[in-house]
Design a protein around this motif. Structure first.
Motif, PDB file in Angstrom:
ATOM      1  N   ALA A 264       0.825  -1.212   0.000  1.00  0.00           N
ATOM      2  CA  ALA A 264       0.000   0.000   0.000  1.00  0.00           C
ATOM      3  C   ALA A 264       0.855   1.256   0.000  1.00  0.00           C
ATOM      4  CB  ALA A 264      -0.930  -0.007   1.214  1.00  0.00           C
ATOM      5  N   ARG A 265       2.066   1.169   0.534  1.00  0.00           N
ATOM      6  CA  ARG A 265       2.941   2.339   0.619  1.00  0.00           C
ATOM      7  C   ARG A 265       3.855   2.483  -0.593  1.00  0.00           C
ATOM      8  NH1 ARG A 265       3.202   0.271   6.000  1.00  0.00           N
ATOM      9  NH2 ARG A 265       5.344  -0.494   5.773  1.00  0.00           N
ATOM     10  N   PHE A 266       3.819   1.524  -1.512  1.00  0.00           N
ATOM     11  CA  PHE A 266       4.688   1.584  -2.683  1.00  0.00           C
ATOM     12  C   PHE A 266       4.580   2.901  -3.454  1.00  0.00           C
ATOM     13  CE2 PHE A 266       5.528  -3.191  -3.779  1.00  0.00           C
ATOM     14  CZ  PHE A 266       6.190  -3.338  -2.579  1.00  0.00           C
ATOM     15  N   PRO A 267       3.361   3.425  -3.699  1.00  0.00           N
ATOM     16  CA  PRO A 267       3.257   4.632  -4.534  1.00  0.00           C
ATOM     17  C   PRO A 267       3.987   5.846  -3.974  1.00  0.00           C
ATOM     18  CG  PRO A 267       1.117   3.554  -4.333  1.00  0.00           C
ATOM     19  CD  PRO A 267       2.022   2.888  -3.347  1.00  0.00           C
ATOM     20  N   ALA A 268       4.245   5.864  -2.668  1.00  0.00           N
ATOM     21  CA  ALA A 268       4.873   7.043  -2.046  1.00  0.00           C
ATOM     22  C   ALA A 268       6.327   6.804  -1.656  1.00  0.00           C
ATOM     23  CB  ALA A 268       4.073   7.466  -0.800  1.00  0.00           C
ATOM     24  N   ARG A 269       6.883   5.649  -1.970  1.00  0.00           N
ATOM     25  CA  ARG A 269       8.225   5.308  -1.493  1.00  0.00           C
ATOM     26  C   ARG A 269       9.344   5.936  -2.318  1.00  0.00           C
ATOM     27  NH1 ARG A 269      10.313   0.150  -1.203  1.00  0.00           N
ATOM     28  NH2 ARG A 269      11.735   0.971   0.378  1.00  0.00           N
ATOM     29  N   LEU A 270       9.030   6.404  -3.536  1.00  0.00           N
ATOM     30  CA  LEU A 270      10.040   7.000  -4.402  1.00  0.00           C
ATOM     31  C   LEU A 270       9.618   8.402  -4.810  1.00  0.00           C
ATOM     32  CD1 LEU A 270      10.743   3.998  -6.820  1.00  0.00           C
ATOM     33  CD2 LEU A 270      11.932   4.550  -4.689  1.00  0.00           C
ATOM     34  N   ASP A 271      10.625   9.280  -4.991  1.00  0.00           N
ATOM     35  CA  ASP A 271      10.306  10.610  -5.499  1.00  0.00           C
ATOM     36  C   ASP A 271      10.336  10.587  -7.022  1.00  0.00           C
ATOM     37  OD1 ASP A 271      12.966  10.701  -6.319  1.00  0.00           O
ATOM     38  OD2 ASP A 271      13.607  12.032  -4.687  1.00  0.00           O
ATOM     39  N   ALA A 272      10.205  11.748  -7.635  1.00  0.00           N
ATOM     40  CA  ALA A 272      10.127  11.816  -9.094  1.00  0.00           C
ATOM     41  C   ALA A 272      11.393  11.322  -9.773  1.00  0.00           C
ATOM     42  CB  ALA A 272       9.826  13.253  -9.526  1.00  0.00           C
ATOM     43  N   ASN A 273      12.519  11.350  -9.053  1.00  0.00           N
ATOM     44  CA  ASN A 273      13.791  10.893  -9.609  1.00  0.00           C
ATOM     45  C   ASN A 273      14.073   9.426  -9.316  1.00  0.00           C
ATOM     46  OD1 ASN A 273      14.490  13.521 -10.577  1.00  0.00           O
ATOM     47  ND2 ASN A 273      15.088  14.090  -8.484  1.00  0.00           N
ATOM     48  N   GLY A 274      13.143   8.755  -8.627  1.00  0.00           N
ATOM     49  CA  GLY A 274      13.355   7.357  -8.282  1.00  0.00           C
ATOM     50  C   GLY A 274      14.151   7.151  -7.017  1.00  0.00           C
ATOM     51  N   ASP A 275      14.395   8.231  -6.264  1.00  0.00           N
ATOM     52  CA  ASP A 275      15.131   8.127  -5.004  1.00  0.00           C
ATOM     53  C   ASP A 275      14.170   7.801  -3.866  1.00  0.00           C
ATOM     54  OD1 ASP A 275      17.640   8.700  -6.096  1.00  0.00           O
ATOM     55  OD2 ASP A 275      17.274  10.863  -6.004  1.00  0.00           O
ATOM     56  N   PRO A 276      14.666   7.130  -2.812  1.00  0.00           N
ATOM     57  CA  PRO A 276      13.776   6.726  -1.719  1.00  0.00           C
ATOM     58  C   PRO A 276      13.257   7.906  -0.915  1.00  0.00           C
ATOM     59  CG  PRO A 276      16.057   6.262  -1.163  1.00  0.00           C
ATOM     60  CD  PRO A 276      16.051   6.667  -2.610  1.00  0.00           C
ATOM     61  N   VAL A 277      12.023   7.779  -0.470  1.00  0.00           N
ATOM     62  CA  VAL A 277      11.414   8.762   0.422  1.00  0.00           C
ATOM     63  C   VAL A 277      11.192   8.074   1.770  1.00  0.00           C
ATOM     64  CG1 VAL A 277       9.444  10.290   0.830  1.00  0.00           C
ATOM     65  CG2 VAL A 277      10.263   9.887  -1.519  1.00  0.00           C
ATOM     66  N   LEU A 278      11.786   8.618   2.832  1.00  0.00           N
ATOM     67  CA  LEU A 278      11.658   8.008   4.147  1.00  0.00           C
ATOM     68  C   LEU A 278      10.201   8.021   4.605  1.00  0.00           C
ATOM     69  CD1 LEU A 278      14.789   9.549   5.929  1.00  0.00           C
ATOM     70  CD2 LEU A 278      14.571   7.282   4.884  1.00  0.00           C
ATOM     71  N   LEU A 279       9.872   7.087   5.480  1.00  0.00           N
ATOM     72  CA  LEU A 279       8.494   6.943   5.936  1.00  0.00           C
ATOM     73  C   LEU A 279       7.935   8.256   6.466  1.00  0.00           C
ATOM     74  CD1 LEU A 279       6.129   4.988   6.517  1.00  0.00           C
ATOM     75  CD2 LEU A 279       7.140   4.603   8.775  1.00  0.00           C
TER      76      LEU A 279
END
Length: 435
Positions: A264-279
């Motif tokens: 469920a959290r997959f859509p928010a785990r990466l930014d526009a550049n494909g870098d990880p977004v912390l919880l």
């Protein structure tokens, strides 16, 4: 329409692009291709050999003829033709051969879309992939061989990736896979879902394999992408099928719940550049609320069976706490600490201890959490586990120990095989105060 004609409808491409395309198709479609071939030819090892031959043919044809718009169907058709040619050479044109040839003719006759693609519905394989999982997890194999073989054939992981997942030499993994194939062939293992009375001895390994495949989708062990969501989706699909087969097994529902609530959290785990977004930085409005609902329902089904929560259900309960919280600060961290303590009693491991330490840091402060992480680091069990060093860097940074944090992030970057993750860690190593 032949596979050669299908290829000709695509644009010519260079060799490197073809190689990338072949690698991508194998990652996504390998399990379905091998499963379909195993059903057709009745031989697990032969099926994978045929698939590999088709990959070689793709590398030969695609640079000049172009990448077909439906590469999975192209590879499957070429592999079937290889099987037919092989049987003809051995004068084994029997009923099985005739059936496969008829199947190919029917598929080609039904190809009616404008692009000329062979018909290929990834979900219309009658659970062949699940049968392949059970074959790979047959009790004639050791547990280590079952896991390695299934990850290789069903998950599409390379031997390097499997070796990293188990902290095992690559040569050892390769030997396990080769021996496993020979053992299955010698035992004449049928391509089928086992009888119900054989489920208990094989279900645990199947669940473990699906869990590992999902984890590889959640956090890729190597490569240029942080995630491989196609693997996560395939593990979840197989989990749902398995839950329908054994509806009274609570841990099957627990694993499905865990995968739903995490995906469920997959859509928010990466930014526009494909870098990880912390919880803590994720836009929770992007989380898949339908998946959260499905996951909570699956966890409720596991609980309703009344046998208590096993390792997967406990992890699902932890994921649920994250998913229902409005923010990191609003998360019930004491509840998560308690769940990790329960998980540590049911399925003890140093990774569980590390996650417990993170939860303690959130509940009681970074200094308390860091003491637990340092204990883990001192005993050496996770010395080469890069998340341990990343966690240390995070906690050290929160405590204002910039130089120590820099060293921890640099060590984590050195140990990870994921290019995207390494770049992020190196950036934090150079600026440990930045978030």
């Amino acid at each position: 329409m032949t596979d050669e004609t299908d290829a000709a409808t695509a644009r010519p491409t260079d060799l490197e692009s073809a190689r990338r395309a072949v690698a991508a198709v194998w990652r996504i479609e390998s399990a379905r291709i091998v499963a379909t071939l195993t059903r057709m030819v009745g031989d697990f090892a032969l099926a994978e050999d045929l698939a590999q031959d088709a990959l070689a043919e793709a590398l030969a044809q695609w640079p000049a003829g172009g990448i077909p718009s439906n590469p999975g169907a192209w590879l499957t058709a070429v592999a079937k033709r290889r099987a037919i040619d092989g049987w003809r050479r051995r004068e084994r044109y029997d009923e099985r051969l005739a059936a496969i040839a008829h199947d190919l003719e029917r598929e080609q006759a039904e190809a009616t879309d404008a692009t000329g693609d062979l018909p290929y519905d990834p979900d219309a394989i009658d659970d062949d992939v699940l049968r392949l999982v059970f074959v790979s997890c047959h009790p004639v194999l050791s547990r280590e061989a079952r896991v390695a073989l299934t990850l290789r054939v069903v998950g599409g992981l390379t031997t390097d990736e499997i070796a990293r997942a188990f902290l095992t030499p690559v040569a050892t993994v390769q030997q396990r896979i080769v021996r496993a194939k020979k053992t299955l062939g010698a035992a004449g293992v049928p391509f089928e879902v086992p009888p119900r009375d054989e489920f208990p001895e094989r279900l645990g390994t199947v669940l473990g394999v699906l869990y590992l495949i999902f984890n590889e989708g959640h956090s890729a062990s190597a490569g240029s992408d942080l995630m491989r969501p196609e693997l996560g989706r395939e593990a979840l699909r197989l989990g749902r099928v398995l839950a329908s087969l054994v509806p009274r097994e609570p841990e099957v529902h627990g694993l499905v719940a865990l995968m739903e609530l995490t995906a469920a959290r997959f859509p928010a785990r990466l930014d526009a550049n494909g870098d990880p977004v912390l919880l803590g930085d994720q836009d929770r409005r992007r989380w898949d609320r339908s998946a959260i609902t499905r996951g909570r329902a699956a966890l409720a089904r596991a609980d309703a069976i009344g046998r208590g929560r096993g390792p997967y259900a406990l992890q699902a309960a932890i994921a649920e706490q994250h998913d229902v919280a409005a923010s990191v600060d609003d998360t019930d961290w004491p509840a998560i600490v308690a769940l990790y303590e329960a998980l540590g009693r049911v399925a003890p491991s140093p990774v569980v201890e590390l996650n417990h330490a993170v939860a303690v840091a959130m509940a009681d402060g970074p200094e308390v959490g860091l003491a637990l992480v340092d204990e883990l680091a001192a005993d050496g069990r996770l010395a080469r586990y890069h998340p341990l060093h990343a966690v240390r860097g995070e906690l050290l940074e929160r405590l204002g120990r910039a130089d120590d944090a820099r060293e921890a992030f640099a060590e984590s970057a050195r140990l990870t095989a994921n290019e995207r993750e390494r770049a992020v860690l190196l950036a934090r190593a150079s600026r440990p105060g930045a978030r």
